[in-house]
Design an enzyme around this catalytic site. Structure first.
Site, PDB file in Angstrom:
ATOM      1  N   LEU A  38       0.851  -1.196   0.000  1.00 39.16           N
ATOM      2  CA  LEU A  38       0.000   0.000   0.000  1.00 39.16           C
ATOM      3  C   LEU A  38       0.893   1.255   0.000  1.00 39.16           C
ATOM      4  CD1 LEU A  38      -2.625  -1.084   2.726  1.00 39.16           C
ATOM      5  CD2 LEU A  38      -2.659  -1.504   0.259  1.00 39.16           C
ATOM      6  N   HIS A 446      13.772  33.155  19.979  1.00 36.42           N
ATOM      7  CA  HIS A 446      15.146  33.473  19.605  1.00 36.42           C
ATOM      8  C   HIS A 446      16.067  32.476  20.276  1.00 36.42           C
ATOM      9  CE1 HIS A 446      18.693  35.812  18.656  1.00 36.42           C
ATOM     10  NE2 HIS A 446      19.075  35.655  19.919  1.00 36.42           N
TER      11      HIS A 446
END
Ligand SMILES: Cc1cc2nc3c(=O)[nH]c(=O)nc-3n(C[C@H](O)[C@H](O)[C@H](O)COP(=O)(O)OP(=O)(O)OC[C@H]3O[C@@H](n4cnc5c(N)ncnc54)[C@H](O)[C@@H]3O)c2cc1C
Length: 467
Positions: A38, A446
């Site tokens: 699959l 940051h």
């Protein structure tokens, strides 16, 4: 004869996701798959194996070229190609098993064999042993995907002249690789084999690489790839490959006409695109109309010309991308359940998983110019991003395009490390109709590379801080 609410033909990302969503919504669902496993192109010979090889080859290159400057001493790395291919196969197997598990979990029947539409509500499934069964169903979704596009007169043997499928399974590293086509697949697989030691030349018919992507980004990308060792022949076409010698001899002609030249290579990779796959589906007999490019024609609700038959993914119009197929799968399942399934084709990201990565969502500058839309550009280079500087990975930039009047973000284009992750900031923003100012006023952690996205958004308003 089994009765279903929905039979999905094909178990790529479009088909299996559609089946799961339909099952979640209470439908009795079966999938039909002709392959032994699959997952379709994406899991078996596409997205996933290519990413496994890109990952492994990138780390090989890092170990050889970047570790020493960070103070990490290791002996020169060596390639064990069978082990690398095994690493790739383990990734494929893991994902394929994952889809099998999801089919069971959602009580979806898997019918192994080739599906053929006999008309509204009837699908014939012919197994590998030739035995055929017919299933009845209220609805059918065609999710049969795509196949490689071939070049006239050049026969792919998947050994020396390969498609992407063969290029994912070469049994030795070619000393030279000629890639036909400078699109995403050619550049990704070219990167894999260049990192492992091949001399890579890319021949492209157009006078640019990555057609359809932002031109400024594509130009910078080409320069970076050239620095990495890629050679490009743009505005040129491969018209033949002589296979008689020990090495292949490709004939290259200028696209505009002129003298031909020969390029020798161990392996030629034909990566000129993909074509919709509808072989043996019985579409003509069933009355399913195709468009002039062989794609199944659908309306806004994914409905074909035959009642109860729908189509999604690579086999219909639109970008041939796994996530586009998935979203269409979800949308059609929701429509069948009476909901308002929908795909926003204006916000479909596209990523090239090289180093650096290239990622894009929404409109390019060329598209905005052509449409006569007034826009503002905000750009921010990774050379001015603190995190990129300390990691010494400063190639690239972020570019944000916003409507000049409303500031609404219309497109984002990024070249740089992790661009494929960063692009989703812009995608989510655009899905909510957000402005460059919205993005610029969003607090970003940051130090991150994402700060470059915020700075590019600030630059739209001419107020980037670190530039
Ligand atoms: C090398 C490569 C790399 C790629 N990388 C990316 C990437 O990084 N990101 C991305 O978004 N896209 C990528 N793609 C594209 C992506 O693989 C496709 O867009 C995606 O797989 C399309 O999904 P789909 O469900 O429409 O069809 P497919 O994945 O092609 O699946 C179709 C399935 O239908 C089955 N089938 C066909 N006909 C029948 C039939 N009659 N009966 C039963 N079964 C049938 C096929 O066997 C197949 O399993 C890549 C493609 C390639 C080749």
């Amino acid at each position: 004869m089994a009765n279903y609410d929905l039979v999905v033909i094909g178990t790529g990302p479009g088909g299996y996701v559609c089946a799961i969503r339909a099952a979640q919504l209470g439908m009795k669902v079966a999938v039909v798959e002709k392959n032994a496993t699959l997952g379709g192109t994406c899991l078996n010979v596409g997205c996933m194996p290519s990413k496994a090889l890109l990952h492994a080859s990138e780390l090989f290159e890092e170990a050889g070229h970047s570790f020493a400057k960070m103070g990490i001493k290791v002996p020169a790395p060596e390639i064990d190609l069978p082990a690398m291919m095994n690493f790739k196969q383990q990734g494929i197997d893991g994902n394929v098993k994952g889809v099998e598990f999801l089919m069971k979990k959602n009580k979806i029947d898997v019918l192994q064999g080739k599906g053929k539409i006999l008309g509204t509500g009837k699908v014939q499934v012919t197994g590998n042993d030739g035995t055929a069964q017919t299933v009845e169903t209220k609805n059918i979704v065609i999710a049969t995907g795509s196949d490689i596009a071939r070049l006239k007169g050049i026969e792919i043997d998947e050994k020396r002249i390969v498609s992407s499928t063969g290029a994912l399974s070469l049994d030795k590293i070619p000393s030279s690789l000629l890639v036909v086509g400078a699109g995403v697949i050619g550049l990704e697989l070219g990167s894999v084999w260049r990192r492992l030691g091949a001399k890579v030349t890319v021949v492209e018919f157009l006078d640019r690489i990555l057609p359809g992507m932002d031109l400024e980004i594509a130009k910078q990308f080409q320069r970076i790839l050239e620095k990495q060792g890629f050679a490009f022949k743009l505005g040129a076409k491969v018209t033949g490959v002589d296979t008689s010698g020990a090495t292949l001899a490709a004939t290259i002609e200028p696209a505009a006409g002129g003298a031909a030249e020969k390029i020798e290579a161990d392996v030629v990779l034909v990566a000129i695109g993909r074509v919709p796959y509808t072989d043996g589906l019985g579409l003509q007999e069933a009355g399913v109309v195709l468009d002039n490019r062989g794609r199944v024609q659908i309306d806004h609700h994914f409905a074909t010309s035959v009642p109860g038959v729908y189509a999604i993914g690579d086999v219909v119009a639109g970008p041939m991308l796994a996530h586009k197929a998935e979203d269409e799968g979800v949308a059609v399942a929701e429509i069948l359940a009476g909901q308002a399934g929908h795909v926003n084709y204006d916000v479909i990201p596209g990523v090239v998983y090289t180093t650096p990565e290239v990622a894009s969502v929404g409109k390019t500058e060329d598209e905005l110019k052509q449409a006569g839309v007034a826009y503002t550009v905000g750009k921010f280079p990774f050379t001015a991003n603190g995190r990129s500087k300390v990691n010494q990975t400063t190639d690239g930039f972020v570019k944000i395009l916003a409507d000049a009047k409303t500031d609404r973000v219309l497109g984002a284009h990024i070249i740089g490390r992790e661009a494929g992750e960063l692009i989703h900031e812009a995608a989510v923003l655009m899905e909510f109709g957000g402005s460059a100012e919205d993005l610029a006023r969003t607090c970003h952690a940051h130090p991150t590379r994402s700060e470059a996205v915020k700075e590019a958004a600030l630059a739209v308003g001419k107020r980037a801080i670190h530039m």
